[in-house]
Design an enzyme around this catalytic site. Structure first.
Site, mmCIF file in Angstrom:
data_model
loop_
_atom_site.group_PDB
_atom_site.id
_atom_site.type_symbol
_atom_site.label_atom_id
_atom_site.label_comp_id
_atom_site.label_asym_id
_atom_site.label_seq_id
_atom_site.Cartn_x
_atom_site.Cartn_y
_atom_site.Cartn_z
ATOM 1 N N PRO A 139 -9.799 -0.581 -7.348
ATOM 2 C CA PRO A 139 -9.961 0.658 -6.575
ATOM 3 C C PRO A 139 -8.810 1.644 -6.777
ATOM 4 O O PRO A 139 -7.646 1.276 -6.691
ATOM 5 C CB PRO A 139 -9.978 0.160 -5.123
ATOM 6 C CG PRO A 139 -10.221 -1.306 -5.187
ATOM 7 C CD PRO A 139 -9.687 -1.768 -6.510
ATOM 8 N N GLU A 140 -9.164 2.874 -7.094
ATOM 9 C CA GLU A 140 -8.189 3.959 -7.172
ATOM 10 C C GLU A 140 -8.573 4.971 -6.089
ATOM 11 O O GLU A 140 -9.429 4.680 -5.250
ATOM 12 C CB GLU A 140 -8.189 4.589 -8.570
ATOM 13 C CG GLU A 140 -7.819 3.589 -9.675
ATOM 14 C CD GLU A 140 -7.721 4.224 -11.064
ATOM 15 O OE1 GLU A 140 -7.433 5.428 -11.159
ATOM 16 O OE2 GLU A 140 -7.954 3.505 -12.050
ATOM 17 N N LYS A 156 -3.928 5.342 -2.561
ATOM 18 C CA LYS A 156 -4.829 4.197 -2.519
ATOM 19 C C LYS A 156 -4.724 3.445 -1.192
ATOM 20 O O LYS A 156 -5.206 2.318 -1.084
ATOM 21 C CB LYS A 156 -4.495 3.228 -3.660
ATOM 22 C CG LYS A 156 -4.537 3.854 -5.051
ATOM 23 C CD LYS A 156 -4.211 2.802 -6.101
ATOM 24 C CE LYS A 156 -3.729 3.430 -7.392
ATOM 25 N NZ LYS A 156 -3.223 2.426 -8.337
ATOM 26 N N ARG A 167 -9.507 -11.669 -5.055
ATOM 27 C CA ARG A 167 -8.286 -12.011 -5.784
ATOM 28 C C ARG A 167 -7.017 -11.955 -4.945
ATOM 29 O O ARG A 167 -5.933 -12.285 -5.433
ATOM 30 C CB ARG A 167 -8.173 -11.114 -7.013
ATOM 31 C CG ARG A 167 -9.382 -11.292 -7.930
ATOM 32 C CD ARG A 167 -9.217 -10.588 -9.237
ATOM 33 N NE ARG A 167 -8.062 -11.093 -9.970
ATOM 34 C CZ ARG A 167 -7.659 -10.586 -11.125
ATOM 35 N NH1 ARG A 167 -8.287 -9.563 -11.641
ATOM 36 N NH2 ARG A 167 -6.600 -11.076 -11.737
ATOM 37 N N ARG A 188 10.896 15.326 -14.813
ATOM 38 C CA ARG A 188 10.510 13.977 -15.204
ATOM 39 C C ARG A 188 10.665 13.766 -16.698
ATOM 40 O O ARG A 188 10.634 14.699 -17.481
ATOM 41 C CB ARG A 188 9.039 13.737 -14.833
ATOM 42 C CG ARG A 188 8.796 13.726 -13.363
ATOM 43 C CD ARG A 188 8.860 12.303 -12.864
ATOM 44 N NE ARG A 188 9.241 12.289 -11.457
ATOM 45 C CZ ARG A 188 9.624 11.199 -10.820
ATOM 46 N NH1 ARG A 188 9.672 10.054 -11.457
ATOM 47 N NH2 ARG A 188 9.965 11.254 -9.555
ATOM 48 N N ARG A 238 -0.281 -1.201 -19.185
ATOM 49 C CA ARG A 238 -1.723 -1.264 -18.928
ATOM 50 C C ARG A 238 -2.509 -0.920 -20.188
ATOM 51 O O ARG A 238 -2.080 -0.067 -20.980
ATOM 52 C CB ARG A 238 -2.099 -0.294 -17.806
ATOM 53 C CG ARG A 238 -1.391 -0.553 -16.486
ATOM 54 C CD ARG A 238 -1.776 -1.892 -15.848
ATOM 55 N NE ARG A 238 -3.213 -1.965 -15.611
ATOM 56 C CZ ARG A 238 -3.823 -1.441 -14.557
ATOM 57 N NH1 ARG A 238 -3.138 -0.847 -13.623
ATOM 58 N NH2 ARG A 238 -5.114 -1.528 -14.421
#
Ligand SMILES: [Zn+2]
Length: 267
Positions: A2-3, A59, A119, A158, A257
């Protein structure tokens, strides 16, 4: 996993079914899902209270229970399931709880809301105040309540790969692997492009595209519809044909990822 869009829909589901309902009983079936709070304290803090409003940040889902907030994080496989199968009066009617239910709220009207998580990467917790939680955990702003100017300021100092930046919850909260890849695919920017090498117009396009994707996905999922056909999400496979330029989808690892992108049109 889920995002932001999925958690937004969990929030709407929660609101649709469980707001305004008094909690008659709290059942913790698996303590491992609880955060810092212990089982008995968790149940005691919520029992007799009524859920009055939901609030999502990134989230994270927060539910006001009058003097205390329920905090839900869906981890990798969290889910909610509301069931009316219990008979009013509190009898369970012999209906077994969902298989991976970790916490169940039983309401006065006999219905129940279960937090399921196969999980166990999710968290169910009580907290005093969402704003304090967001500050303590250094969560960045939510992309749906962000202005273009704020986004530009956030990215200004950044460094590092643009994909890593989008996924860093302390920069902006709510984007995970799938929607970071989708955003960069649709803006034709390579996931590893350093964020300090984005032009002002790149930054503006990323902002607009990211929000459009999030809002589109929320709307489609709300109506049980599939992602648009030209989304990368249908083509997340090494060697697949790029639905945008006919190039080849490649697989790499960014920010730890698995990342899918098209080297032909993403630069
Ligand atoms: Zn392409």
């Amino acid at each position: 996993m889920p995002e932001l869009p999925e958690v937004e829909l969990y929030g709407r589901y929660f609101a649709r079914h469980a707001l305004g309902q008094r909690i008659a009983r709290v059942r913790v079936l698996d303590e491992r899902i609880l955060g810092a709070v212990r089982k008995d304290a968790f149940a005691r803090m919520l029992r007799g209270h009524t859920f009055t409003s939901t609030r999502r940040h990134g989230k994270h889902l927060f539910v006001d229970a009058g003097g205390v907030w329920l905090h839900l994080h869906f981890g990798m496989s969290g889910d909610l399931s509301y069931s009316r199968s219990r008979r009013p009066g509190g009898r369970t009617g012999g209906v077994p709880p969902p298989r991976f239910a970790r916490v169940i709220f039983d309401f006065d009207n006999g219905a129940s809301l279960a937090f399921e998580d196969m999980r166990l990467f999710g968290v169910v917790d009580t907290i005093p105040d969402p704003d304090a939680y967001i500050a303590q955990h250094a969560l960045g702003p939510d992309p749906l309540s962000l202005r273009p100017r704020d986004f530009r300021d956030i990215l200004a100092n950044r460094r590092g790969a643009v994909k890593s930046t989008l996924m860093s919850q302390d920069v902006i909260a709510g984007i995970g692997n799938l929607y970071a890849d989708e955003t960069l695919f649709q803006t034709s920017i390579a996931p590893r492009r350093p964020v300090d090498r984005l032009s002002p117009s790149d930054v503006a396009t990323i902002f607009t595209t990211m929000r459009k994707i999030l809002l589109t996905v929320i709307d489609l999922k709300e109506h049980d519809r599939d992602y648009p056909p030209r989304y990368l999400i249908h083509h997340r496979e090494e060697g697949a044909r790029c639905p945008r330029c006919g190039g080849t989808i490649g697989k790499s690892v960014v920010f730890g990822r698995t990342t899918y992108s098209c080297a032909r049109h993403q630069m």
